[in-house]
Design an enzyme around this catalytic site. Sequence first.
Site, PDB file in Angstrom:
ATOM      1  N   GLY A 198       0.845  -1.180   0.000  1.00  0.00           N
ATOM      2  CA  GLY A 198       0.000   0.000   0.000  1.00  0.00           C
ATOM      3  C   GLY A 198       0.880   1.229   0.000  1.00  0.00           C
ATOM      4  N   ALA A 199       0.309   2.365  -0.276  1.00  0.00           N
ATOM      5  CA  ALA A 199       1.084   3.605  -0.349  1.00  0.00           C
ATOM      6  C   ALA A 199       1.636   3.989   1.025  1.00  0.00           C
ATOM      7  CB  ALA A 199       0.218   4.729  -0.910  1.00  0.00           C
ATOM      8  N   LYS A 217       1.220  -0.671   6.457  1.00  0.00           N
ATOM      9  CA  LYS A 217       1.786  -1.956   6.037  1.00  0.00           C
ATOM     10  C   LYS A 217       2.547  -2.660   7.164  1.00  0.00           C
ATOM     11  CE  LYS A 217       4.151   0.047   2.765  1.00  0.00           C
ATOM     12  NZ  LYS A 217       3.609   1.418   2.860  1.00  0.00           N
ATOM     13  N   ASP A 254       6.427  -6.719   4.895  1.00  0.00           N
ATOM     14  CA  ASP A 254       5.685  -5.461   4.779  1.00  0.00           C
ATOM     15  C   ASP A 254       5.988  -4.751   3.452  1.00  0.00           C
ATOM     16  OD1 ASP A 254       8.210  -4.449   5.234  1.00  0.00           O
ATOM     17  OD2 ASP A 254       7.627  -3.161   6.914  1.00  0.00           O
TER      18      ASP A 254
END
Length: 206
Positions: free
Chosen positions: A11-12, A17, A86
Amino acid sequence: MKQNPYIAVEGAIGAGKTTLSTMLAQRFEFMLMKEIVEENPFLDKFYQNIEEWAFQLEMFFLCNRYKQLGDTLLTPASTRQPIVSDYHIYKNMIFAERTLSGVQLDKYRQIYHLLTDDLPKPNLIVYIKADLDTLLHRIQKRGRDFEQNFDAGYLSQLVEDYETAISHIRAQEPDTVIITIDGNKLDFVERPEDFEQIVAKIKEHL
């Protein structure tokens, strides 16, 4: 899912994360693999002058992630531990495509493929999808000094880049299961029922 599960959470910036990866590793009793971020010596310089320091920053991340993944994944399958990471190695290209151009980007692509094409890919990706306001709030909340003057325009573009990247991974890694989590609605830290919902989705594929 194949033996030796390998789960990547993506994810951004600010999506959560590392937090979710840590929680999942504890729940499933898998090995946790966390990317090196703050140890990057070019990080402060990058946020002050992206164009000047982007190549050094991206190369540091790429080499460290390659070493970390190689040491963990390029071992006999019979002895490899189940893993929660992650990050997905492709995140290197997400950021490089945004920060590099011209000859530097061409060189980076060549090095990226040379290092990563033979690395094992995740069996399952948990993609935390969140909008700009949610990400900015979480970035401010975690309080990293180098992120406090974050360019909202850069982050907004990064959100779009992640959507493109996930589509790319779906096409290039058809055997990888991708679970999309609505990071705007699910608060897996504050609401245990939201975390259990994510766990239940993952268990369907384990």
